[in-house]
Design a protein around this motif. Structure first.
Motif, PDB file in Angstrom:
ATOM      1  N   LEU A 267       5.384   8.883   7.077  1.00  0.00           N
ATOM      2  CA  LEU A 267       5.958   7.670   6.810  1.00  0.00           C
ATOM      3  C   LEU A 267       7.380   7.774   7.739  1.00  0.00           C
ATOM      4  O   LEU A 267       8.050   8.927   7.664  1.00  0.00           O
ATOM      5  CB  LEU A 267       6.517   7.322   5.494  1.00  0.00           C
TER       6      LEU A 267
ATOM      7  N   LEU B  40      -0.188   6.474   8.269  1.00  0.00           N
ATOM      8  CA  LEU B  40       0.537   5.305   7.715  1.00  0.00           C
ATOM      9  C   LEU B  40       2.001   6.093   8.092  1.00  0.00           C
ATOM     10  O   LEU B  40       2.510   6.802   7.974  1.00  0.00           O
ATOM     11  CB  LEU B  40       0.291   5.331   6.041  1.00  0.00           C
TER      12      LEU B  40
ATOM     13  N   SER C 147       0.331   0.667   8.770  1.00  0.00           N
ATOM     14  CA  SER C 147       1.218  -0.213   7.832  1.00  0.00           C
ATOM     15  C   SER C 147       0.831  -0.820   6.775  1.00  0.00           C
ATOM     16  O   SER C 147      -0.154  -1.835   6.835  1.00  0.00           O
ATOM     17  CB  SER C 147       2.072  -1.109   8.897  1.00  0.00           C
TER      18      SER C 147
ATOM     19  N   LEU D 133       5.808   1.534   5.104  1.00  0.00           N
ATOM     20  CA  LEU D 133       5.323   1.250   3.617  1.00  0.00           C
ATOM     21  C   LEU D 133       6.280  -0.088   3.015  1.00  0.00           C
ATOM     22  O   LEU D 133       7.450   0.552   3.080  1.00  0.00           O
ATOM     23  CB  LEU D 133       5.034   2.086   3.005  1.00  0.00           C
TER      24      LEU D 133
END
Length: 300
Positions: free
Chosen positions: A67, A43, A21, A46
């Motif tokens: 994401l 990841l 994050s 965001l």
């Protein structure tokens, strides 16, 4: 999941590739260029809150395809390229609060087929018309977005899907003046929030009548402390609920005062005389949590 403040250099964003994050909030980014991020396979979240972003170019998220959460709150966005989000095949939550968007159609989100939550609060949308390719199952937030009307073509994506019955639609703090009579006919949704959503008490009554044929597990009605459109049980405002099938409904007042810890009073709101409620089998009812600022009604 943990959040990290990355180092932002002139044209390149340097972070450790194992971050899950990243929080870029309050950095002056202005333009998100193509492939701005290095390969970040882990990841998932965001945050670009208040980064003064005005342009999002194509293929920005080419190397962050995993994401699931993307936030753009408080950016004066002027242009979003057509392929900005094309690589985000599993994105689930997208937040565009207070970003100067004037239409949901301005967002190139047709390819985001896994999207379950869209937050578009504090914009100038005027309509809630959604792309037919999307299939929201969790949350659609349009609070304080200058929604003026709801037409049948605006709700087509909800009437043509079997999963809309779990979605929460928030239309609070708008000034809806008109609802087309067939706009909600045949729809089934989880929750519908309409606090301070109409222009006047008479308009509230007319719009609720126009929602005939809607099945909603829990509508949320009422007003906020700063709303001059007072809710009164003496005006039969909610007689339109006769045409709506619901398991329970909430009539809320003065939540803003409660959230700030100020003294508050809640006037009683008995059901209007003659209000007919569609019978629901007791086994299908879910409990309604009590609240000092919300009057809860449940029936079977």
């Amino acid at each position: 999941m943990y959040s990290t403040k990355p180092k932002v250099k002139k044209d390149f964003i340097m972070v450790d590739k194992h971050h899950q994050s990243l929080d870029f909030s309050f950095n002056h980014l202005k333009i998100l260029q193509q492939a701005s991020f290095t390969l970040l396979p882990d990841l998932t979240a965001l945050d670009h809150t208040r980064c003064k972003i005005i342009l999002i170019e194509d293929n920005v998220f080419l190397h962050v395809k995993q994401l699931t959460i993307l936030i753009f709150t408080g950016n004066p966005i002027k242009q979003i390229s057509d392929r900005s989000f094309s690589h985000l095949k599993i994105l689930q939550q997208l937040t565009f609060v207070e970003v100067c968007i004037s239409s949901i159609g301005d967002l190139p989100i047709f390819s985001l087929t896994k999207l379950t939550e869209l937050n578009m609060g504090k914009n100038n949308l005027k309509t809630i018309r959604m792309p037919h390719t999307l299939n929201f199952t969790a949350l659609l937030e349009f609070c304080n977005s200058n929604i003026l009307s709801v037409l049948a073509k605006d709700t087509l994506c909800f009437r043509n899907t079997n999963t809309a019955n779990t979605v929460t639609i928030i239309l609070s703090k708008n000034r809806i003046a008109d609802i087309e009579p067939i706009a909600f006919n045949g729809m089934h949704i989880g929750e519908l929030h309409l606090r301070s959503a109409f222009t006047s008490p008479e308009n509230t009554k007319n719009c609720l009548r126009a929602m005939a044929g809607l099945k909603v597990d829990k509508p949320v009605l009422g007003n906020y402390r700063d709303d001059k459109t007072l809710i009164s049980s003496q005006t039969n405002l909610f007689e339109g609920l006769c045409m709506i099938t619901c398991l329970s409904f909430l009539l809320a007042r003065d939540w803003d005062r409660l959230s700030r810890g100020l003294p508050h009073q809640v006037a009683p709101h008995p059901l209007p005389e003659g209000l007919c409620l569609t019978p629901i089998p007791p086994s299908t009812l879910s409990p309604v949590e009590p609240s000092h600022s919300v009057r809860s009604y449940r029936y079977a």
